[in-house]
Design a protein around this motif. Structure first.
Motif, short mmCIF file in Angstrom:
data_model
loop_
_atom_site.label_atom_id
_atom_site.label_comp_id
_atom_site.label_asym_id
_atom_site.label_seq_id
_atom_site.Cartn_x
_atom_site.Cartn_y
_atom_site.Cartn_z
N LEU A 212 157.67 8.78 59.39
CA LEU A 212 159.00 9.12 58.87
C LEU A 212 160.10 8.79 59.88
O LEU A 212 161.15 8.24 59.52
CB LEU A 212 159.06 10.60 58.51
CG LEU A 212 158.25 11.04 57.28
CD1 LEU A 212 158.32 12.55 57.12
CD2 LEU A 212 158.74 10.34 56.02
N ILE A 213 159.85 9.10 61.14
CA ILE A 213 160.86 8.83 62.16
C ILE A 213 161.02 7.34 62.41
O ILE A 213 162.14 6.84 62.58
CB ILE A 213 160.47 9.57 63.46
CG1 ILE A 213 160.65 11.08 63.27
CG2 ILE A 213 161.31 9.08 64.64
CD1 ILE A 213 160.21 11.91 64.44
N LEU A 214 159.93 6.60 62.41
CA LEU A 214 160.02 5.15 62.58
C LEU A 214 160.83 4.52 61.45
O LEU A 214 161.62 3.59 61.67
CB LEU A 214 158.62 4.54 62.62
CG LEU A 214 157.80 4.80 63.90
CD1 LEU A 214 156.37 4.32 63.71
CD2 LEU A 214 158.43 4.12 65.09
N SER A 215 160.66 5.04 60.22
CA SER A 215 161.39 4.50 59.07
C SER A 215 162.85 4.93 59.10
O SER A 215 163.75 4.13 58.81
CB SER A 215 160.72 4.97 57.77
OG SER A 215 159.37 4.59 57.72
N LYS A 216 163.08 6.18 59.44
CA LYS A 216 164.45 6.72 59.44
C LYS A 216 165.34 6.00 60.44
O LYS A 216 166.51 5.73 60.18
CB LYS A 216 164.40 8.21 59.72
CG LYS A 216 165.75 8.87 59.97
CD LYS A 216 165.93 9.18 61.44
CE LYS A 216 167.25 9.83 61.74
NZ LYS A 216 167.50 10.02 63.18
N ASP B 74 163.74 11.54 68.69
CA ASP B 74 163.35 12.21 67.44
C ASP B 74 161.92 12.72 67.51
O ASP B 74 161.61 13.83 67.05
CB ASP B 74 163.49 11.24 66.27
CG ASP B 74 164.92 11.14 65.77
OD1 ASP B 74 165.78 11.81 66.35
OD2 ASP B 74 165.17 10.39 64.81
N LEU B 75 161.04 11.93 68.10
CA LEU B 75 159.64 12.33 68.19
C LEU B 75 159.47 13.60 69.01
O LEU B 75 158.76 14.53 68.62
CB LEU B 75 158.80 11.20 68.78
CG LEU B 75 158.53 9.99 67.90
CD1 LEU B 75 157.76 8.93 68.66
CD2 LEU B 75 157.77 10.38 66.63
N THR B 76 160.12 13.64 70.16
CA THR B 76 159.96 14.81 71.02
C THR B 76 160.53 16.07 70.37
O THR B 76 160.00 17.17 70.56
CB THR B 76 160.62 14.57 72.40
OG1 THR B 76 160.21 15.60 73.29
CG2 THR B 76 162.13 14.55 72.31
N VAL B 77 161.59 15.92 69.56
CA VAL B 77 162.17 17.08 68.88
C VAL B 77 161.25 17.58 67.78
O VAL B 77 160.92 18.77 67.71
CB VAL B 77 163.55 16.72 68.31
CG1 VAL B 77 164.05 17.82 67.37
CG2 VAL B 77 164.56 16.51 69.42
N TRP B 78 160.79 16.67 66.92
CA TRP B 78 160.01 17.10 65.76
C TRP B 78 158.56 17.41 66.10
O TRP B 78 157.91 18.17 65.37
CB TRP B 78 160.11 16.05 64.66
CG TRP B 78 161.45 16.13 64.00
CD1 TRP B 78 162.54 15.35 64.23
CD2 TRP B 78 161.86 17.10 63.03
NE1 TRP B 78 163.60 15.76 63.46
CE2 TRP B 78 163.21 16.83 62.72
CE3 TRP B 78 161.22 18.17 62.40
CZ2 TRP B 78 163.92 17.60 61.80
CZ3 TRP B 78 161.93 18.93 61.49
CH2 TRP B 78 163.26 18.64 61.19
#
Length: 305
Positions: A112-116, A70-74
């Motif tokens: 946000l990604i860590l929470s999602k 997710d991190l690399t995408v966003w």
């Protein structure tokens, strides 16, 4: 790792804002390589019933894998938007395109990604229990079948929404560059056509870079995103390692392609910079010199004994 190291040195002639995004993207790509490839696909697979196979550890590995992807995408989306603002939003550029803003954007996206991805921890259950010890982890069929919206949301979040945003920002940016080039050519039409124009050359490189970003991301993630929706919604039990199953083959092909994008990102965002290549050469030469010195010292000690 070398890419991150070179970018942190800030000798590539890049602004602090761009450097922040590129360091974040290179770091997230490194996390994908470590979590998805080394730990998940190599160590966990080839060393069953090891420490990594305990269900809590396995869930953590799956969580870290999903989080890093997710991190690399966003981070890619945020960098694309930053380049869009630089070229298309001149009034907003001075306020948004700063190192402070870039840092805040990257922090917000990370939180946000860590929470999602906490939901991922509840989407897996023990594969087997031996002597009251939970081993392995597999997708919870109940969660997948009772919540088809989860698969849609995950697919939209990881690919379809980024596809749309990257395509939109890059289309607007390229359109702005093309219009600016036509205007400039019209104003200087009486001059020689072979006249070297550094501004137009810079815009041409921007178009090539943005086109590379869009095409590489979309092509390498499209197979994974399509197979994710089809298999998760139509047949939650597809993933059983059947090499004759077309769904399994498509899914694994998509996984390989999306992981490949993490290897290509440093080339697209960094290696295309001339000064980065110079820094890379300097770092490699320095490392080789250090290795030669260590070898010579070792030989001297060996000869002394």
């Amino acid at each position: 790792m070398i890419t991150v190291f070179i970018l942190l040195r800030r000798n590539c002639g890049l602004s602090k804002c761009i450097s922040a995004y590129m360091v974040a993207m290179a770091t997230s790509d490194l996390l994908v390589i470590v979590n998805s490839i080394i730990i998940y696909n190599i160590l966990s697979y080839h060393f069953p019933f090891s420490f990594l196979s305990h269900t809590p550890v396995c869930k953590l590995i799956v969580y870290m894998t999903a989080m890093s992807l997710d991190l690399t995408v966003w981070f890619t989306v945020s960098f694309t938007f930053d380049r869009f603002v630089v070229i298309c939003c001149q009034r907003f550029k001075a306020k948004y395109c700063t190192k402070r803003t870039a840092t805040m954007v990257l922090i917000v996206i990370s939180v946000l990604i860590l929470s999602k991805n906490i939901l991922v921890l509840f989407a897996y259950e023990p594969e087997q229990i031996i002597n009251n010890t939970q081993w392995g982890c597999r997708s919870s069929v109940n969660i997948l079948t009772s919540s088809p919206a989860f698969a849609w949301f995950h697919s939209a979040w990881i690919a379809w929404l980024p596809f749309l945003l990257i395509f939109l920002f890059n289309s607007l940016t390229i359109h702005r560059i093309v219009v600016a080039n036509r205007t400039r050519i019209g104003l200087r039409g009486h001059r020689s056509e072979n006249h070297n124009n550094s501004a137009m050359e810079s815009r041409r490189k921007s178009i090539i870079l943005l086109f590379s970003i869009s095409v590489s991301f979309i092509l390498l993630w499209l197979t994974h995103s399509t197979s994710l929706v089809i298999t998760r919604l139509s047949n939650p039990n597809y993933y059983r390692g059947d090499l004759n199953n077309p769904e399994y083959i498509i899914t694994e092909t998509g996984n390989i392609l999306k992981l490949l994008s993490c290897f290509l990102n440093p080339c697209i965002y960094a290696v295309t910079q001339n000064k980065f290549r110079e820094e890379l050469n300097n770092v490699v030469k320095s490392l080789l010199k250090q290795i030669v010195r260590l070898v010579e010292k070792h030989k001297e000690k060996t000869n002394a004994f």
